[in-house]
Design a protein around this motif. Structure first.
Motif, mmCIF file in Angstrom:
data_model
loop_
_atom_site.group_PDB
_atom_site.id
_atom_site.type_symbol
_atom_site.label_atom_id
_atom_site.label_comp_id
_atom_site.label_asym_id
_atom_site.label_seq_id
_atom_site.Cartn_x
_atom_site.Cartn_y
_atom_site.Cartn_z
ATOM 1 N N ILE A 227 0.866 -1.190 0.000
ATOM 2 C CA ILE A 227 0.000 0.000 0.000
ATOM 3 C C ILE A 227 0.900 1.236 0.000
ATOM 4 C CG2 ILE A 227 -1.832 1.234 1.206
ATOM 5 C CD1 ILE A 227 -2.418 -1.453 2.677
ATOM 6 N N HIS B 296 -2.349 -1.169 -3.757
ATOM 7 C CA HIS B 296 -3.290 -0.082 -3.460
ATOM 8 C C HIS B 296 -2.507 1.216 -3.336
ATOM 9 C CE1 HIS B 296 -6.393 -3.063 -2.496
ATOM 10 N NE2 HIS B 296 -5.434 -3.725 -1.873
ATOM 11 N N THR C 135 -11.696 1.616 -8.955
ATOM 12 C CA THR C 135 -11.749 0.190 -8.623
ATOM 13 C C THR C 135 -11.516 -0.673 -9.858
ATOM 14 O OG1 THR C 135 -14.133 0.173 -8.998
ATOM 15 C CG2 THR C 135 -13.404 0.555 -6.742
ATOM 16 N N LYS D 53 -12.640 -3.963 -6.310
ATOM 17 C CA LYS D 53 -11.440 -3.824 -5.474
ATOM 18 C C LYS D 53 -10.914 -2.392 -5.606
ATOM 19 C CE LYS D 53 -6.657 -5.460 -5.409
ATOM 20 N NZ LYS D 53 -5.684 -6.234 -6.164
ATOM 21 N N ILE E 220 -8.355 0.274 -5.987
ATOM 22 C CA ILE E 220 -6.907 0.270 -6.263
ATOM 23 C C ILE E 220 -6.293 1.666 -6.115
ATOM 24 C CG2 ILE E 220 -6.767 -1.850 -7.637
ATOM 25 C CD1 ILE E 220 -6.731 -0.011 -10.142
ATOM 26 N N GLN F 233 -7.272 5.160 -4.071
ATOM 27 C CA GLN F 233 -8.221 5.794 -3.144
ATOM 28 C C GLN F 233 -7.815 7.257 -2.933
ATOM 29 O OE1 GLN F 233 -7.540 1.819 -0.924
ATOM 30 N NE2 GLN F 233 -8.828 3.045 0.423
ATOM 31 N N LEU G 186 -9.928 -0.241 3.110
ATOM 32 C CA LEU G 186 -9.088 -1.395 2.776
ATOM 33 C C LEU G 186 -9.283 -2.530 3.777
ATOM 34 C CD1 LEU G 186 -5.603 -0.217 1.505
ATOM 35 C CD2 LEU G 186 -7.501 -1.234 0.256
#
Ligand SMILES: Cc1cc2nc3c(=O)[nH]c(=O)nc-3n(C[C@H](O)[C@H](O)[C@H](O)COP(=O)(O)OP(=O)(O)OC[C@H]3O[C@@H](n4cnc5c(N)ncnc54)[C@H](O)[C@@H]3O)c2cc1C
Length: 505
Positions: free
Chosen positions: A10, A262, A434, A458, A460, A462, A490
């Motif tokens: 992340i 992410h 996403t 999902k 990916i 944000q 998450l």
């Protein structure tokens, strides 16, 4: 947590309040592979506490605004770190450009008029389709016309209202109140309680020490639980979010790149406005671009002047500048013209010899382009023009420059008439990008109990940062809340719905 979840990479872009809050919360959830990429050489972003005078000053965020439902207050009050700034911003003197100080009974009634409208505007603006400026102006003059105010000189009242509008612009970070949406103004929720809580002799940087748990360690360079997790002096130049493997590639200004599962973007709305077309590959969805365009972002700057000794009486808390129209002619069309939008100077807690001034709008941005000596000379001109005391030569000076800095491009966000026109808001900015994926297996359960996997969105890329906060935008508590919101998004995705107990700082 299964190893695969723990090891998902992340990357958070930006080590301001939002990025730091997000990273530390992700670590609490158990994510291990968390990295912040920060363009500046320090933690904090628009929290920037520096040594000055006898103590420290905050070039950016300074106060915790309110107590109820305020995350920053909740964190700081456990350690008794906050105290009231007191009535500095109520008891100021109103001084005209001919050095005339408004008599108390006039100043207090004019302050009461704008103070009263603070209460009624919460109700009346609900039905307002125009700007905050037109609403406040009609309200002010309507109240001024009441018989009990008949003795107030309308010229002085006009000067007061001109100054008050500058103050309101500093609250919003708008250039003019005509830009600010009357209805959108209500999107901001004021937390109940004292709205001017300062960090005593520590500055707002203390919040970062709380979040990173570096408080006990007490060296300014300590990153606490973020040690080894922040890449400083690295600017993200490209976010490629359309790879076949549903991961995101980041390019950095030093030529390096990295791939993450992410990415959480916390850069300011000012940076997004200026750079989103070059930053994102492919370009952002239309609704996101509309949010970036429609939400507004403006400039407010501070001017700190240190004197060898206080030249003001003990009970004097500062002054606002009421320009007489004929005196404005002295500076308009001269190199001093920018001074028109310095609206006041106030005492600073724990700084007995310092006055802090505020400047707004295009003139605030222009000020950033001047040499510090020229800006200080301008401040001294104002002190000597407005105050009747002997003003000693200053000892020190510092001003902020939030607009010129390419990593901020301004101070904070607000709701403008464009926000209304484009029908956009913080939730559009907060919406993640996403890809369709299979639901991740829930951690901590035996294989027998795991439900069959299904397709899901999902996240990916944000988006956090103050501007993405629905009701607490423009504040640090909004930035922290937004960072935590994205950490939780998450955690929820990976089935970690409850943060461990240690998250209660
Ligand atoms: C003058 C002023 C006074 C304020 N007063 C108050 C106050 O009294 N109380 C209050 O609650 N709030 C106040 N605020 C607002 C508050 O400071 C902000 O809302 C909050 O700090 C924003 O935090 P953030 O993490 O969202 O953004 P930021 O602090 O802007 O963090 C974003 C980070 O991203 C980095 N960055 C940008 N571009 C890139 C890139 N391409 N690659 C890598 N990194 C990048 C930046 O360097 C920055 O560190 C004030 C702000 C200003 C400017």
């Amino acid at each position: 947590m299964s190893k695969s979840h723990r090891d998902h990479k992340i990357v958070i872009i930006g080590a301001g309040a939002s990025g730091v809050a997000c990273a530390t919360k992700l670590l609490e959830y158990g994510f291990q592979n968390v990295l912040i990429v920060e363009a500046e050489s320090r933690l904090g972003g628009r929290i920037h506490t520096i040594p000055f005078g006898e103590n420290v000053i905050d070039l950016g965020a300074q106060w915790c605004h309110g107590e109820q439902d305020n995350i920053v207050y909740e964190l700081a009050s456990q350690h008794d770190l906050l105290e009231s700034t007191g009535p500095v911003y109520e008891n100021y003197q109103c001084v005209r450009s001919n050095r005339e100080v408004l008599p108390d009974n006039v100043a207090s009634r004019l302050k009461a008029i704008v103070g009263d409208s603070l209460v009624t505007r919460q109700l009346e603006l609900q039905h307002c389709s125009g700007s905050l400026g037109s609403y406040l102006s009609s309200k002010f003059y309507e109240m001024l016309r009441r018989p009990e105010n008949a003795d107030i000189d309308p010229v002085v009242a006009g000067e007061f209202f001109d100054n008050y509008q500058k103050f309101e612009n500093s609250v919003e970070a708008s250039d003019t109140l005509e830009e600010v949406s009357g209805r959108g103004y209500l999107d901001y929720w004021e937390c109940e309680g004292d709205i001017l809580l300062n960090w005593k002799d520590k500055g707002f940087v203390e919040l970062l020490r709380l979040l990173t748990r570096s408080r006990e360690l007490q060296t300014s360079s300590d990153l606490g639980i973020l040690e080894q997790r922040v890449l400083f002096n690295r600017r993200v130049t490209k976010i490629n979010w359309n790879r076949n493997d549903a991961r995101v590639e980041l390019q950095l200004n030093n030529g390096e790149s990295c791939v993450a599962d992410h990415v959480i973007v916390t850069v300011s709305l000012g940076v997004l406005k200026e750079q989103h077309l070059q930053l994102f590959e492919p370009q952002l969805p239309v609704a996101k671009q509309r949010a970036i365009q429609g939400l507004a972002f403006g400039t407010v700057n501070k001017l700190f002047v240190e004197f060898p000794a206080a030249f003001w009486p003990e009970d004097w808390t500062g002054f606002t500048l009421l320009w007489r129209q004929q005196d404005l002619a002295d500076i308009r069309n001269t190199p001093l013209a920018w001074l028109e939008d310095v609206f006041g100077f106030y005492r600073v807690s724990y700084q007995p010899r310092v006055l802090a001034g505020w400047i707004i709008n295009a003139n605030g941005r222009h000020m950033e382009s001047l040499q510090p000596a020229e800006v200080l000379a301008g401040c001294m001109y104002l002190f000597r023009r407005f105050l009747h005391w002997h003003i000693p030569e200053p000892l020190g000076f510092r001003s902020s420059a939030w607009y010129t800095n390419p990593y901020f491009r301004g101070s904070y966000s607000f709701r403008s008439m464009d926000t209304e026109r484009l029908g956009t808001g913080a939730s559009d900015l907060a919406q993640p990008l996403t890809v369709v994926a299979m639901t991740p297996p829930s951690p901590g359960r035996s294989k027998m109990l795991v439900p069959p996997q299904s397709r899901c969105d999902k996240p990916i890329v944000q988006f956090a940062g103050e501007a993405s906060s629905e009701h607490y935008y423009s504040t640090v508590h909004g930035a922290v809340e937004a960072g935590w919101r994205e950490a939780k998004r998450l955690a929820d995705f990976y089935g970690l719905s409850v943060a461990p107990a240690k998250s209660q700082l």
